[in-house]
Enzyme design. Sequence first.
Site, mmCIF file in Angstrom:
data_model
loop_
_atom_site.group_PDB
_atom_site.id
_atom_site.type_symbol
_atom_site.label_atom_id
_atom_site.label_comp_id
_atom_site.label_asym_id
_atom_site.label_seq_id
_atom_site.Cartn_x
_atom_site.Cartn_y
_atom_site.Cartn_z
ATOM 1 N N GLU A 1 1.709 -12.191 6.987
ATOM 2 C CA GLU A 1 1.667 -11.622 5.640
ATOM 3 C C GLU A 1 2.861 -10.690 5.531
ATOM 4 O OE1 GLU A 1 -2.030 -9.613 5.011
ATOM 5 O OE2 GLU A 1 -3.115 -11.447 4.514
ATOM 6 N N GLU B 1 -3.481 0.463 -0.489
ATOM 7 C CA GLU B 1 -3.021 0.824 0.854
ATOM 8 C C GLU B 1 -3.342 2.274 1.200
ATOM 9 O OE1 GLU B 1 -2.249 -1.850 2.048
ATOM 10 O OE2 GLU B 1 -1.347 -3.037 0.470
#
Length: 269
Positions: A52, A63
């Site tokens: 990824e 995040e």
Amino acid sequence: MTEQNRIDRRFSRLRGEGRKALVTYIVAGDGGLENTVPLMHQLVASGADVIELGVPFSDPMAEGPVIQKGHERALANGASLRKCLAIVREFRQVDEETPVILMGYANPIQRMGEREFADAALDAGVDGALTVDLPAEEAGPLNTLLAERNLRNIFLLTPTTTEERIREITSLASGFIYYVSLKGVTGAGHLDLDYVRDNLEHIRGFTDLPLCVGFGIKDGASARSVSAHGDGAVVGSVLVTAVDEAADLAAAKERVGAIVSEMRQALDR
């Protein structure tokens, strides 16, 4: 029947071998744009099955602080969606087999244009996209464009996803499902393995796609634990930390390689 792409072939092979997938995440441009391709090759050499590649964005809302800072460093290094595509194209000059997924946010794709993005992704050798903040209700057009190019659209499912939305998301998803193992952001802790197991069993009632578990995977033991009930583990924050703490590319490759090798060995035991 839809033609298989690299993601499908990799998971089919792993299932045939009775092995779990190790999905690894780094941020494109973190540690230097020129160092991303060497790091991708190091991930593969150390045992990664899928990469990824994080597309840097100014507001990466899913995040935690580790990956947020990785996005900030990458943006400061001049990273962009187009440069991510160039990185994948360079990676493909050596590696034609390892699946690469662009993981990012909707804004850069929409700025480029969804059709242009899909064309450019195919041309660069990308295998799929995971667009964190693209809701299922708005994913139809991009889903169609990717599918027409035999690219996969990866979706997230979380512990709070309702049954109705699980049904909707799994009807759109392809490649694999990324199951978020806990409530919170990337890099969080406190994995409840029984809860993960129960949720994965529930999701399997809606899809035959591989289920990979991410968020909170820090070492071989946690990767092995979460993948026991799924098809693989996704690791990100610990690799981003390793890149950040390394003094140079050689040190980054050594540290990233050690982390991935340890996880690979744990998954294969």
